[in-house]
Design an enzyme around this catalytic site. Structure first.
Site, PDB file in Angstrom:
ATOM      1  N   GLN A   1       4.059   1.413   7.645  1.00  0.00           N
ATOM      2  CA  GLN A   1       3.504   1.709   6.191  1.00  0.00           C
ATOM      3  C   GLN A   1       3.562  -0.090   5.108  1.00  0.00           C
ATOM      4  O   GLN A   1       3.506   0.656   4.009  1.00  0.00           O
ATOM      5  CB  GLN A   1       3.808   2.574   5.759  1.00  0.00           C
TER       6      GLN A   1
ATOM      7  N   MET B   1      10.294   6.198   1.776  1.00  0.00           N
ATOM      8  CA  MET B   1       9.233   5.549   1.135  1.00  0.00           C
ATOM      9  C   MET B   1       7.814   6.055   0.800  1.00  0.00           C
ATOM     10  O   MET B   1       6.802   5.818   1.061  1.00  0.00           O
ATOM     11  CB  MET B   1       8.783   4.880   3.110  1.00  0.00           C
TER      12      MET B   1
ATOM     13  N   ASN C   1       7.571   3.208  -2.941  1.00  0.00           N
ATOM     14  CA  ASN C   1       6.420   4.717  -1.891  1.00  0.00           C
ATOM     15  C   ASN C   1       6.122   3.173  -1.409  1.00  0.00           C
ATOM     16  O   ASN C   1       5.058   2.255  -1.978  1.00  0.00           O
ATOM     17  CB  ASN C   1       5.333   5.190  -3.016  1.00  0.00           C
ATOM     18  N   CYS C   2       6.457   3.193   0.133  1.00  0.00           N
ATOM     19  CA  CYS C   2       5.829   2.230   0.611  1.00  0.00           C
ATOM     20  C   CYS C   2       3.985   3.450   1.936  1.00  0.00           C
ATOM     21  O   CYS C   2       4.363   2.886   3.088  1.00  0.00           O
ATOM     22  CB  CYS C   2       6.445   1.884   1.741  1.00  0.00           C
ATOM     23  N   ALA C   3       3.988   3.520   1.218  1.00  0.00           N
ATOM     24  CA  ALA C   3       2.858   4.305   2.209  1.00  0.00           C
ATOM     25  C   ALA C   3       1.366   3.957   1.859  1.00  0.00           C
ATOM     26  O   ALA C   3       1.796   2.417   1.314  1.00  0.00           O
ATOM     27  CB  ALA C   3       2.557   5.774   1.137  1.00  0.00           C
TER      28      ALA C   3
END
Lengths: 428, 132
Positions: free
Chosen positions: A112, A209, A241-243
């Protein structure tokens, strides 16, 4: 309310004994910055590297991209709740480093995270490749749990960005831009004839995340709320947010939210920009409905004619997007949706996981499934092997010649759903 | 813990969490979505979105979905629409490659996917708990 952005264009970043900003060059003392960051005892060690436009450099894996800013005057401090206290921001003057960014790197979970290429075909897919980028490489103490590790890297990035921009205090900027925004009563009197428009900023809050912070508060479980557009430009919204890197809203996107900036520039001329509503993206369907209903309630209370809404991420947030659209339209409020798509390599598949007939004005920012081959770079900051395990990459992503075959979903910000980049889809 | 919902999952990490109505299935995500689709046809309502977390269904090997504890006499239209769209979306993405991405992960990466899926479902329950 009035906020002036004092813009300083950065031509280069160099490491030096002391940190300063002189003639467009940002000098950074690694030692001083490391000491500042290591006030956080969860950090074992930290190092820094620099990537410059046009260099044969690839940064991977990247968690967040942040534009350096620091307040010259006004209340509060940049990134309230993290760097600054929770005091109100969005007024006075804020110093901004243009053509410059912080990109935080480091393994937290094994997927991700995104790529930035500073040259070659990958560089065409985002603006970050045209910036001078400082990369803090943050190594946590052993045994740190993943939630704390994520928070540690996130805050270290924000502190680095503030530290960099602080070097410009009391200096004369290259240019300034001032944004003004009145109270609702004032704008109702001043612009009675202009169409009233609200912007709905969808913010994700689904767990590790997948979180967003406003004044330091995780937006999980909040009722939809209102925030001043100038506050957003002053770092009130932070990405945790590490999407999927192609379409996550990084902190730099919030700081420069192009929908907010465009609406502010047109405010009082073509339209009346009433304000920003935050509608969170939960995992529970009941929460999704509540958020969309309540956001549409707020829009009704504000008496707006139109609403522009941007999505964060893909898949389930499309349900939030469509519910917001449906509930607003039912209340007689016209809607424009801003998103991106995953519609197959040929673009022939339906690109959204949810749709509604009311969504008849939709802006897309590209197809995350678009395939691209990125040639080998002379230098990699981070760990190139992680391309095998990031969104859009796979086990066969690294060719014998060192090139990477990926979907553009792997490139940071390539399909930014706020329209920060220049991707678009042409109807045939 | 005693639950007022069915917890349908292919995430082995959930087994360690003591859900009283945990249903573990050794299926890939698309097959799990199709199974849930049948349950929705039988009258169960979706409580969580089947595509949580902004991780594409062809990328994550794991998914946990909460369903209502009981089946209604009639199908829930919203649940049916959402699960059908999710299945179509996943089918399109599975077709992108001969071998879908989710089959290619090493054990460390699989563990990370499990942790994120668990975090998402714990967050969903935390928020639901806040509203009681």
């Amino acid at each position: 309310m009035k906020l002036t952005l004092n813009k300083f264009h950065v031509k280069d970043i160099q490491f030096a004994e002391a940190s300063s900003f002189e003639n467009g060059v940002l000098y950074i003392s690694k030692k001083e910055l490391a000491e500042y960051l290591m006030e956080d005892t969860n950090i074992e060690s930290v190092d820094f590297d620099v990537a410059r436009p046009g260099e044969s450099v690839r940064i991977i894996p990247i968690k967040d991209v942040i534009q350096p800013r620091y307040k010259q005057s006004g209340t509060g401090q940049i990134f309230p709740g993290f760097v600054g206290d929770v005091e109100t921001v969005g007024n006075g003057e804020t110093n901004v480093l243009e053509d410059c960014a912080v990109a935080t790197s480091g393994k937290i979970v094994a997927f991700q995270e995104g790529i930035i290429d500073m040259s070659g075909p990958g560089a065409e897919f985002n603006s970050f490749s045209k910036m001078n980028i400082l990369v803090p490489l943050i190594y946590p103490v052993e045994g740190l749990d993943k939630h704390t590790h994520e928070a540690t890297v996130r805050v270290a990035g924000l502190k680095t960005a503030a530290y960099m921009a602080k070097t410009t205090l009391e200096q004369k900027p290259d240019e300034t831009e001032t944004f003004e925004h009145e109270t609702i009563f004032e704008m109702a009197q001043k612009y009675p004839e202009l169409p009233k428009v609200v912007y709905v900023d969808m913010v994700q809050c689904q767990g590790l995340m997948h979180d967003t912070y406003v004044y330091g508060l995780n937006v999980k479980g909040i009722l939809s709320t209102m925030i001043g557009p100038l506050e957003v430009l002053d770092g009130a919204i932070i990405s945790g947010n590490c999407a999927a890197p192609g379409h996550k809203n990084a902190t730099i996107h919030h700081e420069n939210n192009p929908i907010i900036e465009s609406l502010l520039r047109r405010h009082g001329k073509e339209l009346c920009f009433v304000g920003v509503l935050l509608s969170n993206e939960s995992a529970m369907l009941r929460e999704k409905k509540r958020a969309a209903y309540y956001t549409s309630n707020l829009s009704s209370l504000l008496g707006v004619d139109g609403m522009i809404i941007s999505e964060e991420g893909g898949g389930n947030p499309e349900t939030d997007l469509m519910l917001n659209c449906k509930f607003h339209e039912k209340k007689g409020i016209k809607t424009v949706l801003v998103t991106d798509e995953y519609c197959g390599r040929d673009g022939a598949s339906q690109g959204l996981a949810d749709v509604t007939p009311e969504a008849d004005a939709v802006v897309t920012n590209g197809n995350g499934n678009q395939f691209v081959v990125l040639p080998k770079m002379d230098k990699v900051i981070g760990d190139v092997d992680t391309v095998r395990i990031i969104t859009g990459g796979n086990a066969d992503s690294i060719g014998e010649d060192g090139s990477l075959s990926v979907e553009i979903a792997a490139i940071m910000g390539s399909c930014c759903e706020m329209g920060y980049e220049h991707m678009m889809t042409r109807l045939r | 813990m005693g639950n007022s919902f069915r917890c349908v999952t292919n995430n082995p990490l959930l087994k360690e969490r003591g859900f009283s109505r945990l249903e573990y299935y050794d299926l890939d995500v698309l097959s799990l979505l199709k199974f849930v689709g049948e349950e929705v046809k039988a009258g169960y309502r979706l409580l969580t979105h089947p595509l949580t977390g902004s991780i594409r269904p062809d990328i994550t090997p794991y998914k946990t979905i909460l369903l209502s504890a009981g089946a209604g006499a009639e199908r829930d239209f919203d649940s049916q629409s959402i699960i059908e769209n999710a299945i179509r979306y996943a089918e399109d993405l599975y077709r992108l490659r001969r071998v879908p991405i989710y089959k290619r992960w090493d054990s460390m990466t699989k563990k990370d996917f499990q942790i994120v899926d668990l975090s998402i479902i714990e967050r969903a329950l935390e928020v639901a708990q806040m509203n009681r």
